[in-house]
Design an enzyme around this catalytic site. Structure first.
Site, PDB file in Angstrom:
ATOM      1  N   HIS A 156       0.835  -1.205   0.000  1.00  0.00           N
ATOM      2  CA  HIS A 156       0.000   0.000   0.000  1.00  0.00           C
ATOM      3  C   HIS A 156       0.876   1.263   0.000  1.00  0.00           C
ATOM      4  CE1 HIS A 156      -3.652   2.332   1.260  1.00  0.00           C
ATOM      5  NE2 HIS A 156      -2.713   3.136   1.713  1.00  0.00           N
ATOM      6  N   GLU A 157       1.810   1.314   0.935  1.00  0.00           N
ATOM      7  CA  GLU A 157       2.647   2.523   1.034  1.00  0.00           C
ATOM      8  C   GLU A 157       3.562   2.644  -0.192  1.00  0.00           C
ATOM      9  OE1 GLU A 157       1.672   4.620   3.035  1.00  0.00           O
ATOM     10  OE2 GLU A 157       0.526   3.323   4.386  1.00  0.00           O
ATOM     11  N   HIS A 215       1.833   4.629  -2.777  1.00  0.00           N
ATOM     12  CA  HIS A 215       1.987   6.073  -2.539  1.00  0.00           C
ATOM     13  C   HIS A 215       3.374   6.539  -2.998  1.00  0.00           C
ATOM     14  CE1 HIS A 215      -1.715   6.857  -0.413  1.00  0.00           C
ATOM     15  NE2 HIS A 215      -1.487   5.949   0.516  1.00  0.00           N
ATOM     16  N   GLU A 247      -4.536   7.922  -2.877  1.00  0.00           N
ATOM     17  CA  GLU A 247      -5.025   6.651  -2.330  1.00  0.00           C
ATOM     18  C   GLU A 247      -5.415   5.696  -3.460  1.00  0.00           C
ATOM     19  OE1 GLU A 247      -4.557   6.142   0.699  1.00  0.00           O
ATOM     20  OE2 GLU A 247      -5.701   4.321   1.135  1.00  0.00           O
TER      21      GLU A 247
END
Ligand code: ZN
Length: 505
Positions: free
Chosen positions: A264-265, A268, A294
């Site tokens: 997830h990160e 980003h 996001e």
């Protein structure tokens, strides 16, 4: 006039430097700083925030924007120069409304709220956190008062998703709720049929870290320009497009926490890393909005990391990184395990179907806190009641309930909706990427993800904050936010997992 533009850009770069350094202090606070540093760190962050605010709202910047816009008026609207002046003007007019002292107070409250939340969560003690929340709400009301018109919540939302209103969000969320409740009822009824025990046990952190790194290095994580460090509440922070800091949380009893948190990160990080070098050290060197940001973390986490093709590559790697642990567990079983859907307590660990309901709950509570209809002391009960209503589960304690997220401690109110909007946008973008890259599944199976990364860089990442969020989305998908692709994707996936076995292959 070109001279004014260059002068403006120089000032904006220096202000951007201060903001990047402030971000670095936050990163340090949440990864490296010894706990006793918290009080002085709060003052340091407040000082830097006040300085950058004062430099930015100066009359001189307004004068330079005026002169520079005469120069950029002759350039194409999508040029870097015209975009910089347009965005600087919008930011400047907004920032001028907020006194420097208030912006410093907000930054200080955020830096003090964070350690208070860490401690309150560790002891599951909402009462200890309540005064910090009350102070944050008080400061936020003073902030809202700096702007006229609109609903109070719209002012907060605009900081994360410029131009979007609570009513816009409500329209999308009403559709999501209607579409999701029957899907969630279906997955809840089938949850026991999925065995995810292979993801649990005693799993050494070092092995987890090695596996996470081996995965994200295929996505574009570069050891020369990125870091991965442990923290309490994972986040990504780019000090520069060439200096990306990912954080993750390891759970020695569960593999999914760190794996999907890291992916997830990384999403980003890929967005920030993919911004055009020409925009470096300017206000354009960020994502277009939090929902678009996001959309990228969710795209990599769910559409890539929880997808079937990824696990053709991921499964042998898993066996290599965790010797013996996955003996006798088949590839298809791992795929099913990482896609187990079941109503659960923790938002960041929620599956794709239940996740948006966690967000809708927070969106409703935040609005009630801001408009004053929900006193902070009643927040835990209100939280628990909505968890029962939307997800059918009882919350055993505040740590796994109202205290689970860092956001309110840092003054991030109005931020949560962007998570569900990003989840929706992710599928819109994904459909376009798939259409453009017909060979994508085969590439993923071979552990090749740079084709997707390059496509996203070309169509989204490189533009940074040059265009408004709706313009940015329109340039990628040719339309506005639309929940239908997400709902279609999700029901197809649930069919595949709980319907015929064929659909899995
Ligand atoms: Zn995120």
């Amino acid at each position: 006039m070109e001279q004014s533009y260059n002068e403006l850009k120089r000032h904006l770069s220096e202000i951007h430097d201060l903001e990047a350094v402030t971000g670095l202090l936050f990163w340090d606070q949440q990864t490296m700083m010894p706990p006793r540093g918290a009080d002085v760190r709060a003052d340091q962050i407040a000082t830097l925030t006040r300085l950058s605010h004062e430099l930015f709202v100066a009359d001189e910047i307004g004068r330079l924007i005026e002169h520079a816009s005469a120069h950029t008026a002759t350039l194409p609207a999508d040029s870097d120069e015209a975009s910089l002046v347009r965005v600087a003007r919008r930011d400047w007019e907004k920032a001028r409304r907020v006194p420097a002292a208030l912006s410093a107070d907000l930054a200080r409250a955020s830096a003090l709220g964070y350690p208070a939340w860490v401690e309150a969560r560790a002891r599951s003690d909402f009462a200890a956190f309540q005064p910090y929340l009350e102070q944050t709400l008080d400061l936020k009301r003073r902030y809202i008062a700096c702007f006229d018109g609109g609903k109070p919540y719209d002012v907060l939302l605009d900081d994360y998703e410029p131009g979007l209103t609570a009513a816009d969000v409500q329209t999308v969320f009403d559709r999501l709720k209607r579409g999701l409740l029957p899907i969630v009822a279906r997955v809840a009824a089938n949850a026991d049929a999925v065995d995810d025990s292979c993801l649990f046990g005693t799993i050494p952190v070092e092995q987890q870290r090695a596996f996470c790194l081996a995965v994200v290095e295929r996505f574009g994580y570069d050891p020369e320009g990125w870091r991965l460090d442990p923290t309490a509440h994972p986040f990504a922070n780019a000090v520069a497009t060439t200096d990306v800091r990912l954080t993750t949380r390891y759970d020695e009893t569960s593999l999914a926490t760190a794996l999907f948190g890291t992916i997830h990160e990384c999403g980003h990080g890929l967005y920030e890393n993919g911004i055009s070098p020409a925009l470096e050290r300017t206000p354009l060197a960020r994502g277009a909005s939090m929902a678009l940001h996001e959309s990228q973390s969710r795209l990599w986490e769910n559409l890539v990391g929880r997808g079937r093709p990824f696990w053709r590559f991921g499964y042998p790697l898993l066996r290599e990184c965790f010797p013996g642990r996955f003996d006798g567990v088949e590839e298809a079983a791992v795929y099913r395990a990482v896609n187990k859907m079941q109503p659960s307590l923790i938002r960041v660990e929620a599956d794709e179907a239940t996740y948006p309901l966690h967000i809708i709950l927070r969106f409703e509570l935040e609005q009630a806190l801001i408009d004053g209809t929900l006193p902070p002391r009643e927040l835990p009960d209100a939280w628990n009641a909505k968890m029962r209503e939307y997800l059918g589960i009882d919350v055993p304690d505040d740590a796994r309930g109202v205290l689970q997220d860092v956001h309110w401690s840092e003054g991030l109110i109005g931020y949560f909706p962007t998570y569900a909007l990003g989840t929706v946008i992710a599928v819109q973008i994904w459909e376009h990427a798939r259409a453009a890259l017909p060979d994508m599944d085969a590439q993923f199976a071979r552990g090749e993800f740079l084709g997707l990364c390059d496509w996203l860089r070309e169509h989204l990442y490189r533009d940074g904050r040059k265009f408004t969020p709706p313009e940015t989305l329109d340039r990628v998908v040719g339309g506005p936010i639309d929940p239908e692709p997400f709902l279609r994707y999700l029901s197809r996936k649930v069919d595949a997992l709980h319907g015929t076995a064929d659909a899995e292959h």
